[in-house]
Design an enzyme around this catalytic site. Sequence first.
Site, PDB file in Angstrom:
ATOM      1  N   LYS A  35       0.852  -1.205   0.000  1.00 45.51           N
ATOM      2  CA  LYS A  35       0.000   0.000   0.000  1.00 45.51           C
ATOM      3  C   LYS A  35       0.884   1.250   0.000  1.00 45.51           C
ATOM      4  CE  LYS A  35      -0.172  -0.408   5.002  1.00 45.51           C
ATOM      5  NZ  LYS A  35      -0.881  -1.036   6.123  1.00 45.51           N
ATOM      6  N   ARG A 131     -10.119  -0.839  15.245  1.00 44.01           N
ATOM      7  CA  ARG A 131     -10.039  -0.033  14.029  1.00 44.01           C
ATOM      8  C   ARG A 131     -11.049  -0.631  13.047  1.00 44.01           C
ATOM      9  NH1 ARG A 131      -4.327   0.837  10.937  1.00 44.01           N
ATOM     10  NH2 ARG A 131      -4.746  -1.312  10.334  1.00 44.01           N
ATOM     11  N   TYR A 253      15.466  29.434   9.395  1.00 43.80           N
ATOM     12  CA  TYR A 253      14.228  30.103   9.817  1.00 43.80           C
ATOM     13  C   TYR A 253      14.055  30.037  11.329  1.00 43.80           C
ATOM     14  CZ  TYR A 253      12.406  30.412   5.046  1.00 43.80           C
ATOM     15  OH  TYR A 253      12.204  30.725   3.731  1.00 43.80           O
ATOM     16  N   MET A 301      11.732  24.348   3.155  1.00 43.87           N
ATOM     17  CA  MET A 301      10.977  23.623   2.136  1.00 43.87           C
ATOM     18  C   MET A 301      11.894  22.832   1.207  1.00 43.87           C
ATOM     19  SD  MET A 301       8.300  25.101  -0.679  1.00 43.87           S
ATOM     20  CE  MET A 301       7.047  25.636   0.460  1.00 43.87           C
TER      21      MET A 301
HETATM   22  C1  LIG Z   1      -0.054  -2.091   6.695  1.00 41.73           C
HETATM   23  C2  LIG Z   1      -0.623  -3.388   7.129  1.00 41.73           C
HETATM   24  C3  LIG Z   1       0.194  -4.510   7.315  1.00 41.73           C
HETATM   25  C4  LIG Z   1       1.698  -4.457   7.241  1.00 41.73           C
HETATM   26  O1  LIG Z   1       2.185  -3.955   8.453  1.00 41.73           O
HETATM   27  P1  LIG Z   1       3.773  -3.767   8.706  1.00 41.73           P
HETATM   28  O2  LIG Z   1       3.843  -3.290  10.097  1.00 41.73           O
HETATM   29  O3  LIG Z   1       4.227  -2.758   7.722  1.00 41.73           O
HETATM   30  O4  LIG Z   1       4.371  -5.107   8.487  1.00 41.73           O
HETATM   31  C5  LIG Z   1      -0.413  -5.714   7.610  1.00 41.73           C
HETATM   32  N1  LIG Z   1      -1.754  -5.799   7.741  1.00 41.73           N
HETATM   33  C6  LIG Z   1      -2.571  -4.730   7.601  1.00 41.73           C
HETATM   34  C7  LIG Z   1      -4.028  -4.903   7.775  1.00 41.73           C
HETATM   35  C8  LIG Z   1      -2.027  -3.496   7.303  1.00 41.73           C
HETATM   36  O5  LIG Z   1      -2.842  -2.440   7.178  1.00 41.73           O
END
Ligand SMILES: *Cc1c(COP(=O)(O)O)cnc(C)c1O
Length: 356
Positions: A35, A131, A253, A301
């Site tokens: 992702k 979640r 800055y 930036m």
């Molecule tokens: C992002 C994610 C993972 C991977 O987690 P890592 O800590 O990067 O290994 C696994 N399962 C779900 C549902 C996730 O959202």
Amino acid sequence: MPRPLQARINLSAFDRNLHVVRRCAPESKIMAVIKANGYGHGLKRVAQVLIGNVDGIAVLALEDAICLREMGFRKSILLLEGFFTADELPIIADHHLSIVVHNQIQLEILSQAWLPKKIDVFLKMNSGMNRLGFKAEAFHEALSILKSCTVIHNITLMTHFATADDEKGISVQFSSFNSVVQGLYHMRCLANSAAILRYPDSHGDWVRPGIMLYGSSPFADRSAEELGLQPVMTLTSQIIAVQSIKKGECVGYGATFVADRDMRVGIVACGYADGYPRHAPTGTPVLVQGKRTRTLGRVSMDMLNVDVTDIAQAQVGSEVTLWGDGMSVDEVARAAGTISYELLCALASRVPVVEI
Ligand SMILES: *Cc1c(COP(=O)(O)O)cnc(C)c1O
């Protein structure tokens, strides 16, 4: 010459990290998580390595899943948030994608759906992270509704751990999950990177590695190197100006850094618009020509400042490593009060990427 900032992506390191996953979880199928544009490394780029080497790939966006099919990946593709509206279902079925089902609305839509092809589902239990997923007491009901849906093929049981990376561990969530799924003959999918590395009992049929594939440690108290993981992304740039300043003079800055002696300051072509965290304070580690030093003052930036007082050979053109080979992204993230995940996936699109 172009601006010297670039992100080098080492795909053989990615491949070696994949072997670490396999060594840790030899009995499980791997659902590699790519992702957020492969945690900032490029979805297609990391997918090339995965195709032929893993049984599954997990993404969020439907277009990413379709892209993987178009690249020729024939195995499982899991949509980690499932679907949002009924009109996605024919596309999902057509591309043979698997979906996470985590809420009642998805169940209702699936119950009423008719599709020419069936869909594989990962039914998610909320075992304590609160979640996504069905609570323990609602899980069996959700499962039986799914089983009665004519559009559903295989069902895998899934949960996600909130504290696999710290001392709280997985025991409460793991036993809650186990007590609910006891006696059910479905495949199971639980472990993220931290659980893969630390809790072999939790591996089940499918593991879901993310961060470890990119060569970063999920743990605060164990380095990636100790875990045998190699950095995949190395962010480098160069010094584009050097300022000699007197004791009492300021840098950047807000004039937040005040020199406590006469100093030499290197100005580096990398700033928060490139994905370097603005909240990285003075003292965040950085390499200049392979020598470890620190940032000074606020990140701007497009630029940041480094202390080269004790690196006599540092000059305009000197190479700077912000993170990656020789400078752990975990260490930089910690200094900036965040985690490697955030730094990696925030790499800005304006940064040129080179595969090595
Ligand atoms: C992002 C994610 C993972 C991977 O987690 P890592 O800590 O990067 O290994 C696994 N399962 C779900 C549902 C996730 O959202």
